[in-house]
Design an enzyme around this catalytic site. Structure first.
Site, mmCIF file in Angstrom:
data_model
loop_
_atom_site.group_PDB
_atom_site.id
_atom_site.type_symbol
_atom_site.label_atom_id
_atom_site.label_comp_id
_atom_site.label_asym_id
_atom_site.label_seq_id
_atom_site.Cartn_x
_atom_site.Cartn_y
_atom_site.Cartn_z
ATOM 1 N N ARG A 24 0.828 -1.214 0.000
ATOM 2 C CA ARG A 24 0.000 0.000 0.000
ATOM 3 C C ARG A 24 0.859 1.259 0.000
ATOM 4 O O ARG A 24 0.449 2.294 -0.524
ATOM 5 C CB ARG A 24 -0.937 -0.030 1.213
ATOM 6 C CG ARG A 24 -2.078 0.998 1.165
ATOM 7 C CD ARG A 24 -3.081 0.710 2.266
ATOM 8 N NE ARG A 24 -4.280 1.544 2.195
ATOM 9 C CZ ARG A 24 -4.497 2.614 2.955
ATOM 10 N NH1 ARG A 24 -3.603 2.975 3.837
ATOM 11 N NH2 ARG A 24 -5.597 3.306 2.837
ATOM 12 N N ILE A 80 -8.004 7.346 -0.941
ATOM 13 C CA ILE A 80 -7.904 5.897 -0.952
ATOM 14 C C ILE A 80 -8.593 5.438 0.331
ATOM 15 O O ILE A 80 -8.358 5.996 1.399
ATOM 16 C CB ILE A 80 -6.414 5.474 -1.010
ATOM 17 C CG1 ILE A 80 -6.233 3.961 -0.937
ATOM 18 C CG2 ILE A 80 -5.597 6.093 0.094
ATOM 19 C CD1 ILE A 80 -4.744 3.559 -1.121
ATOM 20 N N SER A 81 -9.468 4.446 0.227
ATOM 21 C CA SER A 81 -10.210 3.979 1.408
ATOM 22 C C SER A 81 -9.264 3.361 2.423
ATOM 23 O O SER A 81 -8.195 2.868 2.073
ATOM 24 C CB SER A 81 -11.231 2.911 0.999
ATOM 25 O OG SER A 81 -12.114 3.416 0.049
ATOM 26 N N LYS A 82 -9.692 3.342 3.680
ATOM 27 C CA LYS A 82 -8.870 2.703 4.707
ATOM 28 C C LYS A 82 -8.831 1.190 4.450
ATOM 29 O O LYS A 82 -9.783 0.627 3.868
ATOM 30 C CB LYS A 82 -9.378 3.038 6.101
ATOM 31 C CG LYS A 82 -10.822 2.726 6.360
ATOM 32 C CD LYS A 82 -11.160 2.909 7.820
ATOM 33 C CE LYS A 82 -11.438 4.342 8.183
ATOM 34 N NZ LYS A 82 -11.843 4.509 9.586
#
Ligand code: SAH
Length: 273
Positions: free
Chosen positions: A93, A119-121
């Site tokens: 990531r 960006i999503s968790k």
């Protein structure tokens, strides 16, 4: 753009759906760590041991160990699907975020990716991909992702599905995702610049459709492009007026719709920019 793969769409199992498993809501993000990425990331966990210089590699981040800790945390938060946990453990990531944010890459927090998008968790990415996989065994067939963003979720999807079509409406992010994904040589990821509200008919029908942006309703094009037995996961405004995760399964009898937990995704917009 890659050629559309042959028919029929590969569904590992058709028509199988089950009640959605409740998992705890995502934990609140911790404040941004300010120090060295390795130390910051590893000290975030209670009881984490300190690291020696020899454990530090690459970008100054012992990313395998830090990712493993993130995966353990995801499992504690309720993510159970081994395919999803493995994929989350594989994708680096930190290579998808700005260098100034690298020290937060494995925290359970959403991060800015430019052009006002996020960006999503990790917990939300894992939850969505798990919902996509639910009731299906083995590798999924073709998947359509709406909202490529930085390309992180597309990379995660590439490890659970045979082909990933990911569409982005902002040219800047489409190009950024292309650059981010290049070093990984994920030959089953196909990036498309376009309006995802129209789906992507050339790759249809899809075993799964997953949206990273929330709309007022689920566009008909997505339902049309879903294969029988396929699943669609999308943040959508509910009749109660808030955004929630909606899961739609296409069965021989029609569509089954489930409304799950409240979420906060960036808006689904029409057109390209
Ligand atoms: N999955 C992404 C998350 C990106 S945020 C990641 O891993 O980084 C959601 C993205 O959806 C934004 O980049 C936004 O531009 C995009 N989006 C919103 N509406 C869209 C549409 N109609 N078609 C394609 N992309 C869209």
């Amino acid at each position: 753009m890659s050629q559309r793969p042959g028919f029929p769409v590969k569904l590992s199992q058709t028509g199988a759906t089950g009640p959605a498993r409740k998992v705890p809501a995502a934990v609140p993000a911790r404040p941004a760590a300010k120090s060295n990425p390795v130390v910051a990331a590893s000290q975030g966990a209670s009881g984490a041991r300190s690291r020696t210089a020899s454990q530090v590699s690459g970008l100054g981040l012992d990313s395998g160990a830090v990712r493993a800790r993130m995966v353990r945390k995801l499992a504690e938060q309720g993510v159970q699907d081994a395919r999803v946990l493995e994929a989350m453990g594989r994708v680096e990531r930190h290579r998808f975020v700005e260098s100034a944010l690298v020290n937060q890459a494995y925290e359970d927090t959403s991060l800015p990716i430019g052009l006002g998008q996020t960006i999503s968790k990790p917990n939300v990415v894992a939850r969505m991909v798990e919902l996509l996989c639910q009731g299906l065994t083995g590798k999924l067939g073709r998947i359509l992702e709406i909202g490529t963003g930085c390309g992180y979720q597309a990379a995660v999807l590439s490890h659970v599905a045979s082909e990933v079509y990911s569409i982005e409406r902002l040219r800047g992010l489409h190009e950024k995702a292309r650059t981010n994904l290049r070093p990984f040589s994920l030959h089953n990821v196909h990036l498309i610049f376009g309006d995802g509200m129209l789906g992507y008919p050339k790759g249809a029908p899809y075993a799964g459709i997953i949206s990273a942006a929330g709309g007022e309703t689920v566009p008909d094009a997505w339902l049309d492009q879903l294969a029988p037995g396929g699943r669609l996961i999308a943040p959508t405004i509910t009749p109660a007026g808030h955004q929630a995760l909606v899961v739609i399964s296409k069965t021989a009898q029609g569509y089954e719709r489930q409304v799950l937990e409240p979420v906060h995704f960036v808006p689904l917009k029409s057109g390209i920019a």
